[in-house]
Scaffold this motif. Sequence first.
Motif, PDB file in Angstrom:
ATOM      1  N   PHE A 100     -22.506 -10.582  -2.466  1.00 38.67           N
ATOM      2  CA  PHE A 100     -23.143 -11.507  -1.535  1.00 38.67           C
ATOM      3  C   PHE A 100     -22.141 -12.413  -0.835  1.00 38.67           C
ATOM      4  O   PHE A 100     -22.377 -12.813   0.305  1.00 38.67           O
ATOM      5  CB  PHE A 100     -24.241 -12.306  -2.240  1.00 38.67           C
ATOM      6  N   ALA A 101     -21.035 -12.741  -1.462  1.00 45.89           N
ATOM      7  CA  ALA A 101     -20.007 -13.503  -0.759  1.00 45.89           C
ATOM      8  C   ALA A 101     -19.434 -12.657   0.379  1.00 45.89           C
ATOM      9  O   ALA A 101     -19.168 -13.171   1.474  1.00 45.89           O
ATOM     10  CB  ALA A 101     -18.895 -13.920  -1.717  1.00 45.89           C
ATOM     11  N   GLY A 102     -19.256 -11.368   0.141  1.00 46.77           N
ATOM     12  CA  GLY A 102     -18.753 -10.485   1.187  1.00 46.77           C
ATOM     13  C   GLY A 102     -19.707 -10.351   2.353  1.00 46.77           C
ATOM     14  O   GLY A 102     -19.290 -10.191   3.501  1.00 46.77           O
ATOM     15  N   ILE A 103     -20.999 -10.441   2.082  1.00 44.40           N
ATOM     16  CA  ILE A 103     -21.984 -10.322   3.150  1.00 44.40           C
ATOM     17  C   ILE A 103     -22.171 -11.646   3.897  1.00 44.40           C
ATOM     18  O   ILE A 103     -22.234 -11.680   5.121  1.00 44.40           O
ATOM     19  CB  ILE A 103     -23.349  -9.852   2.578  1.00 44.40           C
ATOM     20  N   LEU A 104     -22.240 -12.749   3.153  1.00 50.00           N
ATOM     21  CA  LEU A 104     -22.638 -14.013   3.750  1.00 50.00           C
ATOM     22  C   LEU A 104     -21.483 -14.916   4.170  1.00 50.00           C
ATOM     23  O   LEU A 104     -21.686 -15.846   4.949  1.00 50.00           O
ATOM     24  CB  LEU A 104     -23.535 -14.778   2.760  1.00 50.00           C
ATOM     25  N   TRP A 105     -20.283 -14.678   3.672  1.00 55.36           N
ATOM     26  CA  TRP A 105     -19.170 -15.571   3.970  1.00 55.36           C
ATOM     27  C   TRP A 105     -18.111 -14.807   4.750  1.00 55.36           C
ATOM     28  O   TRP A 105     -17.466 -13.904   4.209  1.00 55.36           O
ATOM     29  CB  TRP A 105     -18.601 -16.132   2.673  1.00 55.36           C
ATOM     30  N   PRO A 106     -17.860 -15.156   5.995  1.00 53.51           N
ATOM     31  CA  PRO A 106     -16.917 -14.390   6.817  1.00 53.51           C
ATOM     32  C   PRO A 106     -15.472 -14.431   6.316  1.00 53.51           C
ATOM     33  O   PRO A 106     -14.694 -13.533   6.607  1.00 53.51           O
ATOM     34  CB  PRO A 106     -17.013 -15.049   8.197  1.00 53.51           C
ATOM     35  N   ARG A 107     -15.086 -15.465   5.550  1.00 52.88           N
ATOM     36  CA  ARG A 107     -13.706 -15.578   5.083  1.00 52.88           C
ATOM     37  C   ARG A 107     -13.443 -14.769   3.814  1.00 52.88           C
ATOM     38  O   ARG A 107     -12.296 -14.673   3.371  1.00 52.88           O
ATOM     39  CB  ARG A 107     -13.369 -17.040   4.823  1.00 52.88           C
ATOM     40  N   ALA A 108     -14.464 -14.196   3.221  1.00 52.63           N
ATOM     41  CA  ALA A 108     -14.263 -13.399   2.004  1.00 52.63           C
ATOM     42  C   ALA A 108     -13.431 -12.161   2.342  1.00 52.63           C
ATOM     43  O   ALA A 108     -13.644 -11.509   3.355  1.00 52.63           O
ATOM     44  CB  ALA A 108     -15.600 -12.991   1.412  1.00 52.63           C
ATOM     45  N   ASN A 109     -12.464 -11.858   1.480  1.00 52.07           N
ATOM     46  CA  ASN A 109     -11.609 -10.703   1.731  1.00 52.07           C
ATOM     47  C   ASN A 109     -11.477  -9.870   0.452  1.00 52.07           C
ATOM     48  O   ASN A 109     -12.052 -10.204  -0.585  1.00 52.07           O
ATOM     49  CB  ASN A 109     -10.233 -11.145   2.246  1.00 52.07           C
ATOM     50  N   GLU A 110     -10.721  -8.789   0.555  1.00 53.98           N
ATOM     51  CA  GLU A 110     -10.574  -7.868  -0.576  1.00 53.98           C
ATOM     52  C   GLU A 110      -9.886  -8.542  -1.756  1.00 53.98           C
ATOM     53  O   GLU A 110     -10.290  -8.335  -2.905  1.00 53.98           O
ATOM     54  CB  GLU A 110      -9.775  -6.641  -0.147  1.00 53.98           C
ATOM     55  N   ARG A 111      -8.871  -9.345  -1.520  1.00 48.37           N
ATOM     56  CA  ARG A 111      -8.159 -10.000  -2.599  1.00 48.37           C
ATOM     57  C   ARG A 111      -9.090 -10.934  -3.390  1.00 48.37           C
ATOM     58  O   ARG A 111      -9.069 -10.978  -4.602  1.00 48.37           O
ATOM     59  CB  ARG A 111      -6.969 -10.782  -2.057  1.00 48.37           C
ATOM     60  N   GLY A 112      -9.927 -11.667  -2.680  1.00 46.87           N
ATOM     61  CA  GLY A 112     -10.878 -12.555  -3.351  1.00 46.87           C
ATOM     62  C   GLY A 112     -11.905 -11.791  -4.154  1.00 46.87           C
ATOM     63  O   GLY A 112     -12.281 -12.191  -5.260  1.00 46.87           O
ATOM     64  N   ALA A 113     -12.390 -10.669  -3.617  1.00 46.54           N
ATOM     65  CA  ALA A 113     -13.357  -9.857  -4.338  1.00 46.54           C
ATOM     66  C   ALA A 113     -12.750  -9.281  -5.611  1.00 46.54           C
ATOM     67  O   ALA A 113     -13.392  -9.284  -6.672  1.00 46.54           O
ATOM     68  CB  ALA A 113     -13.890  -8.745  -3.436  1.00 46.54           C
ATOM     69  N   MET A 114     -11.525  -8.801  -5.512  1.00 48.02           N
ATOM     70  CA  MET A 114     -10.880  -8.250  -6.709  1.00 48.02           C
ATOM     71  C   MET A 114     -10.595  -9.328  -7.744  1.00 48.02           C
ATOM     72  O   MET A 114     -10.689  -9.095  -8.947  1.00 48.02           O
ATOM     73  CB  MET A 114      -9.592  -7.507  -6.331  1.00 48.02           C
ATOM     74  N   SER A 115     -10.294 -10.540  -7.298  1.00 50.19           N
ATOM     75  CA  SER A 115     -10.108 -11.654  -8.227  1.00 50.19           C
ATOM     76  C   SER A 115     -11.411 -11.993  -8.935  1.00 50.19           C
ATOM     77  O   SER A 115     -11.427 -12.284 -10.125  1.00 50.19           O
ATOM     78  CB  SER A 115      -9.579 -12.878  -7.493  1.00 50.19           C
ATOM     79  N   CYS A 116     -12.489 -11.959  -8.199  1.00 53.43           N
ATOM     80  CA  CYS A 116     -13.804 -12.246  -8.780  1.00 53.43           C
ATOM     81  C   CYS A 116     -14.184 -11.191  -9.802  1.00 53.43           C
ATOM     82  O   CYS A 116     -14.707 -11.509 -10.866  1.00 53.43           O
ATOM     83  CB  CYS A 116     -14.847 -12.301  -7.671  1.00 53.43           C
ATOM     84  N   LEU A 117     -13.900  -9.937  -9.511  1.00 50.82           N
ATOM     85  CA  LEU A 117     -14.276  -8.844 -10.412  1.00 50.82           C
ATOM     86  C   LEU A 117     -13.319  -8.700 -11.588  1.00 50.82           C
ATOM     87  O   LEU A 117     -13.682  -8.140 -12.598  1.00 50.82           O
ATOM     88  CB  LEU A 117     -14.344  -7.526  -9.642  1.00 50.82           C
ATOM     89  N   GLY A 118     -12.097  -9.171 -11.453  1.00 54.26           N
ATOM     90  CA  GLY A 118     -11.079  -9.007 -12.500  1.00 54.26           C
ATOM     91  C   GLY A 118     -11.152 -10.108 -13.466  1.00 54.26           C
ATOM     92  O   GLY A 118     -11.232 -10.229 -14.574  1.00 54.26           O
TER      93      GLY A 118
END
Length: 118
Positions: A100-118
Motif C-alpha cells: 500500500f505504500a507503493g500504491i499510495l505514496w509516490p516517493r516509495a521506491n524499491e530500496r524502501g520496500a526491500m527494507s520494509c520486507l527485510g
Amino acid sequence: MLPTGVVGLLVAATLAAAMSSIDSVATAGASLFCLDIYRPFIKPEATEQQLVHVGRIVIAAMAILTVIWLPIITVLSDQVFVYIQSVQAYLSPPIFVAYFAGILWPRANERGAMSCLG
C-alpha cells in the motif's frame, strides 16, 4: 448423512483441490527460482530445457524440505492450522505496508520496500 456416491464425489473434490494447491505452490516456487535466481545469477545462457530440468530438481528439493520440516511443525504447534496462521501473522504486516505504500505514496521506491520486507 449423505448417500455413498455423494460422499465419494466430495472426497474426490477435496483431494482434487488439495492436489491443485500443492501443484500451484510447486510450480510457483520452481518458476521463481528458475526465472529470478538461476537464470539471472547462476546461468544466464540457460536454455528452456535446462530451466525445466532445474525446476524439477527444485520441486523435489521443496518436497524433501517439506517432509523434513513436518516434525518441527509438530513441536512448535499442536495444530497445523495454528502454525500456518502464526507464520502468516509475521509475514502479512510488512507485505501489506510495502504494497500500500507503493500504491499510495509516490516517493516509495524499491530500496524502501526491500527494507520494509527485510
